[in-house]
Design an enzyme around this catalytic site. Structure first.
Site, PDB file in Angstrom:
ATOM      1  N   TYR A   1      38.166  33.113 169.679  1.00 51.66           N
ATOM      2  CA  TYR A   1      39.044  32.390 169.058  1.00 51.66           C
ATOM      3  C   TYR A   1      39.106  32.757 167.688  1.00 51.66           C
ATOM      4  CZ  TYR A   1      40.681  28.813 165.693  1.00 51.66           C
ATOM      5  OH  TYR A   1      41.053  28.512 164.702  1.00 51.66           O
TER       6      TYR A   1
ATOM      7  N   GLU B   1      37.713  28.938 158.935  1.00 52.81           N
ATOM      8  CA  GLU B   1      37.986  28.710 159.937  1.00 52.81           C
ATOM      9  C   GLU B   1      35.898  28.794 160.642  1.00 52.81           C
ATOM     10  OE1 GLU B   1      39.660  28.892 162.888  1.00 52.81           O
ATOM     11  OE2 GLU B   1      41.776  28.494 161.573  1.00 52.81           O
TER      12      GLU B   1
ATOM     13  N   ASP C   1      42.509  27.508 170.288  1.00 53.42           N
ATOM     14  CA  ASP C   1      41.779  26.331 170.087  1.00 53.42           C
ATOM     15  C   ASP C   1      41.552  25.389 170.675  1.00 53.42           C
ATOM     16  OD1 ASP C   1      43.800  25.026 168.762  1.00 53.42           O
ATOM     17  OD2 ASP C   1      42.428  24.551 167.558  1.00 53.42           O
TER      18      ASP C   1
END
Ligand code: SF4
Length: 361
Positions: free
Chosen positions: A120, A37, A138
């Site tokens: 996020y 991520e 996102d």
């Protein structure tokens, strides 16, 4: 069946069949999900994959990352950009080992306490690794949801953000947030693309207001970007006993912790040579004579562009000592690959190696 349930059933069925096969998918190792991520922040999947695989082979766990040096970490990251992300991963791994028993916490609120983990990323890790029912909003989700609700305002505005979150939360099926978030990410990447959404192949088109109204290409609303400034930079290459001088950038600045050939931004009306003399005086407390040009490199960052002119230079008076840099070092050009650098300085270091090679011919 309720509308939201029909939506998620269609989406998840499509995802099970056609979701992307990515190296971090299938893993519920929170560390692997965290690394992926962070790498994916502002970076394309195709660029991330080789970096992710190399990283996980070299640093397979939180403890391995904590035990590594920042230089090792930055060398692994070199070329991926936004180097603060690598610094933050390293710092966070050390915090996790010291304070969390070497494990990531499970809730978005706790995850957000760690360096480099914003709302996020915390939501993505919490949902994918720990199954927490939270929306991971996102860029892909923003675009898909903007089209589903036919949002007619800048999707980054506070009010719009609230509308998108509400819609996403209405649709999110309890206990299935990992698949739901990743399915919407994949839908955005593969079907609901920024320029040309492939609505005829979309599993949720019957739920899409923008499609129904024929305005899917006009959503999300495009907001004009401010123009990007351009800077001219001069960089110097000093040599001593076959070695060249490099300096490690301050940790809290752009490209923090990376090594560079010292120099800086030209002021208005200043020649490249005068800029270089001034910068070396201000940054390293030495007087130099600029010599032959070595390489000119153009490079674009997100918010500005630069043209870097590099020159050989001779230290005329003084011993280089850093003012803002972390440290300076004289390095054999053949060993420069051991020092993490940004794109421009790496190109200069490669040019020096080529020059050295051709001198030896
Ligand atoms: Fe996107 Fe088209 Fe699907 Fe709407 S119908 S979500 S615009 S791909």
């Amino acid at each position: 069946m309720e509308k939201a349930t029909r939506f998620s059933a269609s989406l998840l069925a499509w995802f099970a069949e056609q979701g992307r096969d990515l190296p971090w998918r299938g893993s519920r190792d929170p560390y692997a999900i965290w690394v992926s991520e962070v790498m994916l922040q502002q970076t394309r999947v195709s660029q991330v994959i080789p970096y992710y695989e190399r990283w996980m082979a070299a640093l397979p766990s939180i403890s391995a990352l904590a035990e590594s040096s920042l230089d090792q970490v930055l060398v692994l990251w070199e070329g991926l950009g936004y180097y603060q992300r690598a610094q933050n991963l390293h710092e966070a791994a050390n915090i996790l080992v010291a304070e969390y028993g070497g494990k990531l916490p499970e809730t978005p609120g706790d995850l957000e306490q760690l360096p480099g983990i914003g709302r996020y990323t915390a939501s993505a890790i919490a949902s994918i690794a720990f199954g927490v029912d939270v929306l991971a909003l996102d860029g892909n989700l923003r675009r898909v949801l903007s089209r589903l609700v036919d949002l007619r305002q800048d999707p980054r505005a506070a009010k719009a953000e609230q509308i998108l979150r509400e819609k996403g939360n209405q649709l999110l099926p309890k206990g299935k947030s990992a698949a739901f978030n990743q399915a919407l990410m994949d839908l955005g990447a593969e079907i609901c693309k920024p320029q040309n959404p492939v609505c005829e192949a979309c599993p949720v088109s019957i739920h899409c207001l923008a499609f129904e109204r024929g305005v899917q290409r006009e959503r999300p609303i495009k907001v004009p970007r401010p123009s990007i400034p351009h800077y001219t930079i001069a960089a110097g290459i000093a040599r001593r006993d076959g070695k060249v001088l490099i300096a490690q950038r301050p940790m809290d600045k752009l490209l923090g912790g990376l090594w560079e050939f010292p120099g800086g931004k030209c002021e208005s009306g200043e020649t490249l040579e005068d800029c270089l003399r001034r910068e070396w005086q201000e940054e390293l407390r030495v007087e130099i004579d600029p010599g032959q040009p070595v390489l000119v490199v153009n490079h674009a960052y997100t918010h500005f562009q630069i043209t870097v002119h590099s020159f050989e230079c001779v230290v005329r008076a003084g011993e280089p000592s850093p003012v803002e840099h972390v440290m300076v070092q004289w390095v054999d050009p053949g060993a420069l690959t051991n020092y993490p650098m940004g794109k421009v300085d790496r190109l200069i270091s490669q040019k020096l190696l080529t020059m050295q090679g051709s001198e030896g011919d």
